[in-house]
Design a protein around this motif. Structure first.
Motif, mmCIF file in Angstrom:
data_model
loop_
_atom_site.group_PDB
_atom_site.id
_atom_site.type_symbol
_atom_site.label_atom_id
_atom_site.label_comp_id
_atom_site.label_asym_id
_atom_site.label_seq_id
_atom_site.Cartn_x
_atom_site.Cartn_y
_atom_site.Cartn_z
ATOM 1 N N THR A 7 38.805 82.203 4.853
ATOM 2 C CA THR A 7 37.390 82.484 5.041
ATOM 3 C C THR A 7 36.790 82.852 3.678
ATOM 4 O O THR A 7 37.512 83.077 2.699
ATOM 5 N N GLU A 8 35.473 82.920 3.631
ATOM 6 C CA GLU A 8 34.824 83.308 2.381
ATOM 7 C C GLU A 8 35.305 84.682 1.928
ATOM 8 O O GLU A 8 35.584 84.897 0.739
ATOM 9 N N ALA A 9 35.419 85.611 2.863
ATOM 10 C CA ALA A 9 35.880 86.969 2.533
ATOM 11 C C ALA A 9 37.307 86.947 2.002
ATOM 12 O O ALA A 9 37.646 87.683 1.059
ATOM 13 N N GLU A 10 38.149 86.090 2.574
ATOM 14 C CA GLU A 10 39.548 85.997 2.125
ATOM 15 C C GLU A 10 39.641 85.365 0.734
ATOM 16 O O GLU A 10 40.499 85.745 -0.068
ATOM 17 N N ILE A 11 38.759 84.404 0.460
ATOM 18 C CA ILE A 11 38.723 83.801 -0.878
ATOM 19 C C ILE A 11 38.316 84.841 -1.909
ATOM 20 O O ILE A 11 38.928 84.957 -2.977
ATOM 21 N N ILE A 12 37.283 85.595 -1.585
ATOM 22 C CA ILE A 12 36.802 86.643 -2.477
ATOM 23 C C ILE A 12 37.904 87.658 -2.759
ATOM 24 O O ILE A 12 38.111 88.081 -3.906
ATOM 25 N N PRO B 95 19.565 90.186 -3.459
ATOM 26 C CA PRO B 95 20.888 90.796 -3.667
ATOM 27 C C PRO B 95 21.960 89.867 -4.214
ATOM 28 O O PRO B 95 22.922 90.331 -4.829
ATOM 29 N N THR B 96 21.818 88.558 -3.991
ATOM 30 C CA THR B 96 22.820 87.599 -4.454
ATOM 31 C C THR B 96 22.111 86.324 -4.932
ATOM 32 O O THR B 96 20.921 86.124 -4.644
ATOM 33 N N ASN C 183 39.954 88.248 -6.282
ATOM 34 C CA ASN C 183 39.579 89.576 -6.809
ATOM 35 C C ASN C 183 38.151 89.571 -7.350
ATOM 36 O O ASN C 183 37.867 90.088 -8.439
ATOM 37 N N ILE C 184 37.232 88.979 -6.585
ATOM 38 C CA ILE C 184 35.830 88.872 -6.984
ATOM 39 C C ILE C 184 35.090 90.142 -6.574
ATOM 40 O O ILE C 184 35.168 90.556 -5.410
ATOM 41 N N PRO C 185 34.342 90.758 -7.469
ATOM 42 C CA PRO C 185 33.658 92.017 -7.162
ATOM 43 C C PRO C 185 32.304 91.840 -6.479
ATOM 44 O O PRO C 185 31.379 92.622 -6.710
ATOM 45 N N HIS C 186 32.170 90.809 -5.675
ATOM 46 C CA HIS C 186 30.916 90.551 -4.964
ATOM 47 C C HIS C 186 31.227 90.157 -3.526
ATOM 48 O O HIS C 186 32.366 89.789 -3.204
ATOM 49 N N LYS C 187 30.222 90.192 -2.668
ATOM 50 C CA LYS C 187 30.444 89.954 -1.250
ATOM 51 C C LYS C 187 30.227 88.508 -0.837
ATOM 52 O O LYS C 187 30.545 88.124 0.292
ATOM 53 N N LYS C 188 29.647 87.691 -1.742
ATOM 54 C CA LYS C 188 29.399 86.285 -1.414
ATOM 55 C C LYS C 188 29.831 85.403 -2.587
ATOM 56 O O LYS C 188 29.808 85.830 -3.753
ATOM 57 N N LEU C 189 30.204 84.159 -2.267
ATOM 58 C CA LEU C 189 30.574 83.185 -3.298
ATOM 59 C C LEU C 189 29.358 82.449 -3.854
ATOM 60 O O LEU C 189 29.467 81.738 -4.850
ATOM 61 N N GLU C 190 28.210 82.635 -3.221
ATOM 62 C CA GLU C 190 27.011 81.931 -3.656
ATOM 63 C C GLU C 190 26.754 82.171 -5.142
ATOM 64 O O GLU C 190 26.734 83.312 -5.619
ATOM 65 N N GLY C 191 26.572 81.090 -5.877
ATOM 66 C CA GLY C 191 26.268 81.182 -7.293
ATOM 67 C C GLY C 191 27.464 81.289 -8.210
ATOM 68 O O GLY C 191 27.344 81.069 -9.414
ATOM 69 N N LEU C 192 28.626 81.625 -7.654
ATOM 70 C CA LEU C 192 29.794 81.917 -8.482
ATOM 71 C C LEU C 192 30.647 80.692 -8.798
ATOM 72 O O LEU C 192 31.633 80.794 -9.528
ATOM 73 N N LEU C 193 30.284 79.529 -8.270
ATOM 74 C CA LEU C 193 31.080 78.312 -8.452
ATOM 75 C C LEU C 193 30.293 77.304 -9.282
ATOM 76 O O LEU C 193 29.119 77.060 -9.025
ATOM 77 N N PHE C 194 30.955 76.714 -10.260
ATOM 78 C CA PHE C 194 30.272 75.810 -11.189
ATOM 79 C C PHE C 194 30.076 74.437 -10.545
ATOM 80 O O PHE C 194 31.046 73.786 -10.140
#
Length: 332
Positions: free
Chosen positions: A140-145, A279-280, A149-160
């Motif tokens: 899940t998105e939470a499991e990927i985060i 927020p994100t 070890n990503i210090p944010h709650k969503k993956l939005e914006g964090l992938l190139f």
């Protein structure tokens, strides 16, 4: 039998052997060089396969029609027998020698999946699910985060966002990790080179703004000016008032049109009702959008409106902006 007759027989047998060898070589050459494919296709060589098993596979897949010379090839052309597992693209017009040479290289076929600039993580998931021979995402998105070890709650914006190449059976998680590392690297570099005095406290805030600029910019030439509008607004304590944040906050309820009540609705992302940044990020920004965020043009613009051709009209006053809206949006 006298020696003359014996010599004649030996000579005949020798000639016969030479003819037979020539015939066999000709047959083997024909077997190796005969075109085998009328269209390009993929062939998957499983782990543990050897030259003998490969022959059976090619027969099963109708790439060859018989194996009468297979063992002989193994003896005469041992360089063609070094089979490596993997997925290979066998092109139209390839003969058997081409096929074996391709499999011997170990250079597997590279699949590709494209994630466009300004796409969302939800859209990435659709592309990942449709990607050929990419192992499904089992986290899940939470499991990927958590795993990254990503210090944010969503993956939005964090992938190139770009085109990624991968081998068959690569995991979707590995691809996402690669995109995250790439985006993080780009952001870290550009943040270190940013202009001084920008109203962003952290790289993540810059990423949020870059995602908004990405969604607002039709042409790259406008990005730095759009960036300047938002920087000027933040410095003056004005709301950003950008439609893409409204759309993102609406989620599934957005059906292609924003109504007046949508602009008044208080969501975590509606920059018409809130001050500062959402927020994100709201999308995956490109490197160009990140650069524009951290290197805005020096203007006094506070407004912009799309001209309908990919460019925007920029204004310093509300009156000028309203006139531009009437011209380019309402057609007055």
């Amino acid at each position: 039998m006298n020696l003359k007759k014996i010599s004649g027989v030996i000579s005949f047998l020798f000639v016969l052997a030479i003819v037979a060898l020539f015939f066999a070589k000709q047959q083997i050459d024909d077997y190796l060089t005969q075109p085998r494919l009328d269209k390009t296709q993929l062939i998957i060589v499983q782990d543990g396969s050897n030259f003998s098993r490969l022959g059976e596979q090619l027969l099963e897949e109708s790439i060859v029609t018989d194996l009468r010379w297979w063992k002989v090839i193994g003896k005469l052309r041992p360089e063609l027998t070094r089979i490596r597992s993997g997925t290979y693209q066998i092109k139209e017009g390839y003969n058997l020698e081409d096929i074996l040479s391709e499999i011997n290289t170990g250079k597997e076929y590279q699949f590709k999946v494209t994630f466009v600039e300004g796409s969302t993580f939800k859209e990435w998931l659709i592309s990942i699910n449709n990607a050929e021979l990419l192992k499904p995402l089992q986290k899940t998105e939470a499991e990927i985060i958590d795993a990254l070890n990503i210090p944010h709650k969503k993956l939005e914006g964090l992938l190139f966002p770009e085109t990624y190449h991968y081998r068959a059976d690569m995991s979707a998680f590995a691809l996402i990790k690669k995109a995250y590392v790439h985006q993080n690297s780009v952001l870290e570099k550009l943040w270190a080179e940013r202009e001084k005095g920008l109203p962003y406290k952290t790289p993540y805030e810059a990423l949020i703004m870059a995602s908004i600029i990405e969604k607002e910019s039709g042409l790259s030439n406008d990005r730095d000016k759009i960036s300047s509008v938002f920087v000027n607004r933040l410095r003056m304590g004005m709301r950003l008032q950008t439609d893409p944040t409204v759309i993102y906050g609406m989620g599934e309820r957005y059906k292609g049109r924003i109504r007046s009540k949508d602009l008044r609705e208080k969501t975590a992302y509606n920059t018409y009702t809130m001050y500062g940044l959402p927020p994100t990020p709201i999308a995956m920004p490109s490197e160009a959008a990140l650069y524009a965020t951290l290197h805005p043009a020096k203007t006094k613009y506070l407004y912009f409106v799309s001209k309908g051709d990919g460019t925007s009209y920029f204004s310093k006053s509300l009156r000028e902006h309203n006139n531009a809206v009437n011209k380019y949006i309402r057609g007055k």
